[in-house]
Motif scaffolding. Structure first.
Motif, PDB file in Angstrom:
ATOM      1  N   THR A  33     -17.802   3.560   8.158  1.00  0.00           N
ATOM      2  CA  THR A  33     -16.430   3.174   8.531  1.00  0.00           C
ATOM      3  C   THR A  33     -16.123   1.712   8.239  1.00  0.00           C
ATOM      4  OG1 THR A  33     -16.274   4.932  10.182  1.00  0.00           O
ATOM      5  CG2 THR A  33     -14.770   3.067  10.415  1.00  0.00           C
ATOM      6  N   PRO A  34     -16.917   0.736   8.704  1.00  0.00           N
ATOM      7  CA  PRO A  34     -16.609  -0.660   8.353  1.00  0.00           C
ATOM      8  C   PRO A  34     -16.739  -0.946   6.863  1.00  0.00           C
ATOM      9  CG  PRO A  34     -18.668  -0.521   9.591  1.00  0.00           C
ATOM     10  CD  PRO A  34     -18.014   0.810   9.686  1.00  0.00           C
ATOM     11  N   LEU A  35     -17.645  -0.252   6.180  1.00  0.00           N
ATOM     12  CA  LEU A  35     -17.755  -0.407   4.726  1.00  0.00           C
ATOM     13  C   LEU A  35     -16.452   0.024   4.067  1.00  0.00           C
ATOM     14  CD1 LEU A  35     -19.232  -0.768   1.992  1.00  0.00           C
ATOM     15  CD2 LEU A  35     -20.106   1.570   2.287  1.00  0.00           C
ATOM     16  N   VAL A  36     -15.951   1.186   4.443  1.00  0.00           N
ATOM     17  CA  VAL A  36     -14.709   1.693   3.869  1.00  0.00           C
ATOM     18  C   VAL A  36     -13.531   0.795   4.244  1.00  0.00           C
ATOM     19  CG1 VAL A  36     -13.035   3.581   4.046  1.00  0.00           C
ATOM     20  CG2 VAL A  36     -15.449   4.079   3.598  1.00  0.00           C
ATOM     21  N   ASP A  37     -13.529   0.261   5.451  1.00  0.00           N
ATOM     22  CA  ASP A  37     -12.462  -0.660   5.851  1.00  0.00           C
ATOM     23  C   ASP A  37     -12.374  -1.843   4.880  1.00  0.00           C
ATOM     24  OD1 ASP A  37     -11.964   0.941   8.029  1.00  0.00           O
ATOM     25  OD2 ASP A  37     -12.910  -0.395   9.499  1.00  0.00           O
ATOM     26  N   ALA A  38     -13.536  -2.392   4.513  1.00  0.00           N
ATOM     27  CA  ALA A  38     -13.559  -3.533   3.595  1.00  0.00           C
ATOM     28  C   ALA A  38     -13.125  -3.126   2.190  1.00  0.00           C
ATOM     29  CB  ALA A  38     -14.959  -4.138   3.558  1.00  0.00           C
ATOM     30  N   LEU A  39     -13.567  -1.967   1.736  1.00  0.00           N
ATOM     31  CA  LEU A  39     -13.163  -1.481   0.418  1.00  0.00           C
ATOM     32  C   LEU A  39     -11.663  -1.223   0.378  1.00  0.00           C
ATOM     33  CD1 LEU A  39     -16.030   1.068  -0.388  1.00  0.00           C
ATOM     34  CD2 LEU A  39     -15.909  -1.361  -0.975  1.00  0.00           C
ATOM     35  N   ALA A  40     -11.132  -0.659   1.460  1.00  0.00           N
ATOM     36  CA  ALA A  40      -9.697  -0.369   1.524  1.00  0.00           C
ATOM     37  C   ALA A  40      -8.874  -1.650   1.512  1.00  0.00           C
ATOM     38  CB  ALA A  40      -9.385   0.458   2.768  1.00  0.00           C
ATOM     39  N   ALA A  41      -9.372  -2.705   2.160  1.00  0.00           N
ATOM     40  CA  ALA A  41      -8.659  -3.978   2.162  1.00  0.00           C
ATOM     41  C   ALA A  41      -8.588  -4.554   0.752  1.00  0.00           C
ATOM     42  CB  ALA A  41      -9.351  -4.967   3.104  1.00  0.00           C
ATOM     43  N   ALA A  42      -9.696  -4.457   0.004  1.00  0.00           N
ATOM     44  CA  ALA A  42      -9.686  -4.919  -1.387  1.00  0.00           C
ATOM     45  C   ALA A  42      -8.763  -4.053  -2.228  1.00  0.00           C
ATOM     46  CB  ALA A  42     -11.112  -4.894  -1.947  1.00  0.00           C
ATOM     47  N   HIS A  43      -8.794  -2.756  -2.003  1.00  0.00           N
ATOM     48  CA  HIS A  43      -7.924  -1.820  -2.711  1.00  0.00           C
ATOM     49  C   HIS A  43      -6.457  -2.159  -2.465  1.00  0.00           C
ATOM     50  CE1 HIS A  43      -5.947   2.100  -3.504  1.00  0.00           C
ATOM     51  NE2 HIS A  43      -6.942   2.315  -4.346  1.00  0.00           N
ATOM     52  N   ALA A  44      -6.128  -2.530  -1.225  1.00  0.00           N
ATOM     53  CA  ALA A  44      -4.752  -2.872  -0.874  1.00  0.00           C
ATOM     54  C   ALA A  44      -4.291  -4.149  -1.573  1.00  0.00           C
ATOM     55  CB  ALA A  44      -4.620  -3.024   0.642  1.00  0.00           C
ATOM     56  N   ARG A  45      -5.222  -5.037  -1.887  1.00  0.00           N
ATOM     57  CA  ARG A  45      -4.873  -6.258  -2.626  1.00  0.00           C
ATOM     58  C   ARG A  45      -4.609  -5.981  -4.093  1.00  0.00           C
ATOM     59  NH1 ARG A  45      -9.286  -8.570   0.471  1.00  0.00           N
ATOM     60  NH2 ARG A  45     -10.676  -8.380  -1.331  1.00  0.00           N
ATOM     61  N   GLY A  46      -4.915  -4.762  -4.537  1.00  0.00           N
ATOM     62  CA  GLY A  46      -4.724  -4.408  -5.930  1.00  0.00           C
ATOM     63  C   GLY A  46      -6.000  -4.362  -6.728  1.00  0.00           C
ATOM     64  N   THR A  47      -7.127  -4.676  -6.095  1.00  0.00           N
ATOM     65  CA  THR A  47      -8.415  -4.621  -6.789  1.00  0.00           C
ATOM     66  C   THR A  47      -8.805  -3.174  -7.066  1.00  0.00           C
ATOM     67  OG1 THR A  47      -9.162  -6.651  -5.689  1.00  0.00           O
ATOM     68  CG2 THR A  47     -10.860  -5.242  -6.642  1.00  0.00           C
ATOM     69  N   GLU A  48      -9.295  -2.931  -8.253  1.00  0.00           N
ATOM     70  CA  GLU A  48      -9.853  -1.618  -8.584  1.00  0.00           C
ATOM     71  C   GLU A  48     -11.308  -1.619  -8.130  1.00  0.00           C
ATOM     72  OE1 GLU A  48      -7.121  -0.744 -12.551  1.00  0.00           O
ATOM     73  OE2 GLU A  48      -9.235  -1.276 -12.776  1.00  0.00           O
ATOM     74  N   VAL A  49     -11.637  -0.734  -7.188  1.00  0.00           N
ATOM     75  CA  VAL A  49     -12.955  -0.722  -6.558  1.00  0.00           C
ATOM     76  C   VAL A  49     -13.715   0.529  -6.962  1.00  0.00           C
ATOM     77  CG1 VAL A  49     -14.211  -0.796  -4.378  1.00  0.00           C
ATOM     78  CG2 VAL A  49     -12.023  -1.988  -4.587  1.00  0.00           C
ATOM     79  N   ILE A  88     -20.058  12.625   0.652  1.00  0.00           N
ATOM     80  CA  ILE A  88     -18.699  12.475   0.128  1.00  0.00           C
ATOM     81  C   ILE A  88     -17.664  12.851   1.190  1.00  0.00           C
ATOM     82  CG2 ILE A  88     -17.041  13.446  -1.519  1.00  0.00           C
ATOM     83  CD1 ILE A  88     -18.801  11.340  -2.718  1.00  0.00           C
ATOM     84  N   TYR A  89     -17.965  13.865   1.987  1.00  0.00           N
ATOM     85  CA  TYR A  89     -17.042  14.232   3.074  1.00  0.00           C
ATOM     86  C   TYR A  89     -16.871  13.065   4.043  1.00  0.00           C
ATOM     87  CZ  TYR A  89     -15.165  16.256   7.306  1.00  0.00           C
ATOM     88  OH  TYR A  89     -14.404  16.491   8.427  1.00  0.00           O
ATOM     89  N   ARG A  90     -17.975  12.406   4.385  1.00  0.00           N
ATOM     90  CA  ARG A  90     -17.902  11.278   5.320  1.00  0.00           C
ATOM     91  C   ARG A  90     -17.079  10.136   4.733  1.00  0.00           C
ATOM     92  NH1 ARG A  90     -24.277  11.252   7.313  1.00  0.00           N
ATOM     93  NH2 ARG A  90     -24.143  13.118   8.630  1.00  0.00           N
ATOM     94  N   TYR A  91     -17.284   9.857   3.457  1.00  0.00           N
ATOM     95  CA  TYR A  91     -16.495   8.796   2.826  1.00  0.00           C
ATOM     96  C   TYR A  91     -15.010   9.155   2.809  1.00  0.00           C
ATOM     97  CZ  TYR A  91     -20.360   5.885   1.158  1.00  0.00           C
ATOM     98  OH  TYR A  91     -21.426   5.028   1.081  1.00  0.00           O
ATOM     99  N   ARG A  96      -9.336   8.471   4.633  1.00  0.00           N
ATOM    100  CA  ARG A  96      -8.082   9.186   4.879  1.00  0.00           C
ATOM    101  C   ARG A  96      -7.016   8.325   5.563  1.00  0.00           C
ATOM    102  NH1 ARG A  96     -10.299  13.346   6.657  1.00  0.00           N
ATOM    103  NH2 ARG A  96     -10.362  14.411   4.651  1.00  0.00           N
ATOM    104  N   PRO A  97      -7.338   7.525   6.595  1.00  0.00           N
ATOM    105  CA  PRO A  97      -6.292   6.712   7.230  1.00  0.00           C
ATOM    106  C   PRO A  97      -5.621   5.717   6.287  1.00  0.00           C
ATOM    107  CG  PRO A  97      -8.253   6.826   8.624  1.00  0.00           C
ATOM    108  CD  PRO A  97      -8.632   7.398   7.293  1.00  0.00           C
TER     109      PRO A  97
END
Length: 280
Positions: A33-49, A88-91, A96-97
């Motif tokens: 969950t915290p890993l995905v939170d950080a990836l999502a924040a970068a994704h929101a900045r426009g970074t391709e992750v 993959i299901y967990r990721y 999803r949020p």
């Protein structure tokens, strides 16, 4: 833009992040969950992750009633087949949020050594990124063999970063940075920065570590970091617990300066062990 220093990471166009089995499986499964939170924040900045994630075998082990990593290939393949699905299901559940869709990409060493397969893999990943999908890459353990495989996902992450022309590679570990010798030994000093071309033979990074859930260690990360840096890709090695700070460009971890005059990366060639590229 290519990340020349840590502070360039927030503005990087394309970043590959690698996480190991011990950081997201077993008792650490909640850290997805915290890993995905950080990836999502970068994704929101426009970074391709792109996420390179180990953990299929480790995640599948409890479903096969295994207390430790199996040693025989067939059972490893069975555990990977079960675990990859759960992983993959967990990721995806954690993504999803953020309304981010994950795309599974399973590769073998042969896929990156064969020009046609390599081209197909690059095209597929470029399309996924263009659609704002978050590719999650792992070695295809179900069909991999002991003789022909990447050896560890640190190396796979470096090759994926080369494949897609990433601006930076973040290798997540269990410790905040690399040390001149194992950090529990007297005299161990943190290494904040590795200038391109530095000779690292004087440091004791140890050998590949095989624990109850995965393979890897400091030596594999150094080898992978130097491989990516040679292609002009800046590399940060730090703790999985600090992934948010890492992608925000904070002064943490060990930074491998990229080659200022990189040449086009060659085909992967024979799969080598982690200690093959430690020298200057």
């Amino acid at each position: 833009m290519s990340a020349r220093e840590r502070r360039d990471l927030p503005a990087a166009r394309r970043v590959v992040v690698k996480v190991g089995s011990s950081s997201i499986s077993g008792d650490s499964a909640h850290k997805i969950t915290p890993l995905v939170d950080a990836l999502a924040a970068a994704h929101a900045r426009g970074t391709e992750v792109v996420l390179v994630s180990s953990g299929a075998i480790a995640t599948g082990m409890p479903y096969l009633l295994l207390d430790e990593r199996p040693s025989d290939l067939a059972t490893q393949q069975a555990a990977a087949a079960v675990g990859q699905n759960v992983l993959i299901y967990r990721y995806q559940d954690a993504l999803r949020p953020f309304h981010i869709v994950a795309g599974q990409v399973l590769l073998t060493a042969g896929d990156l050594e064969n020009p046609m397969h390599r081209s197909n893999a690059r095209r597929a990943m470029e399309r996924l990124l263009g659609l704002r999908i978050l590719p999650i890459v792992n070695e295809n353990d179900t069909v991999a063999t002991h003789e022909i495989r990447f050896g560890d996902n640190d190396r796979l992450a470096a090759l994926v970063a080369q494949l897609i022309g990433a601006d930076a590679l973040v290798l997540l570990s269990d410790i905040e940075c690399l040390y001149t010798r194992p950090p529990d030994e007297p005299g161990a000093r943190p290494i904040p920065h590795v200038t391109y071309g530095d000779d690292l033979h004087g440091f004791e990074f140890g050998s590949v570590v095989v624990n109850s859930v995965g393979t890897g260690g400091a030596a594999t990360k150094v080898s992978a970091a130097r491989l990516a840096a040679a292609s002009g890709i800046g590399v940060l090695v730090t703790s999985a617990d600090l992934v948010g700070e890492a992608l925000a460009g904070d002064e943490i971890g060990t930074w491998f300066q990229p080659n200022p005059e990189p040449t086009a990366p060659a085909a992967t060639g024979a799969v080598r062990t982690a200690v093959d590229t430690l020298g200057g």
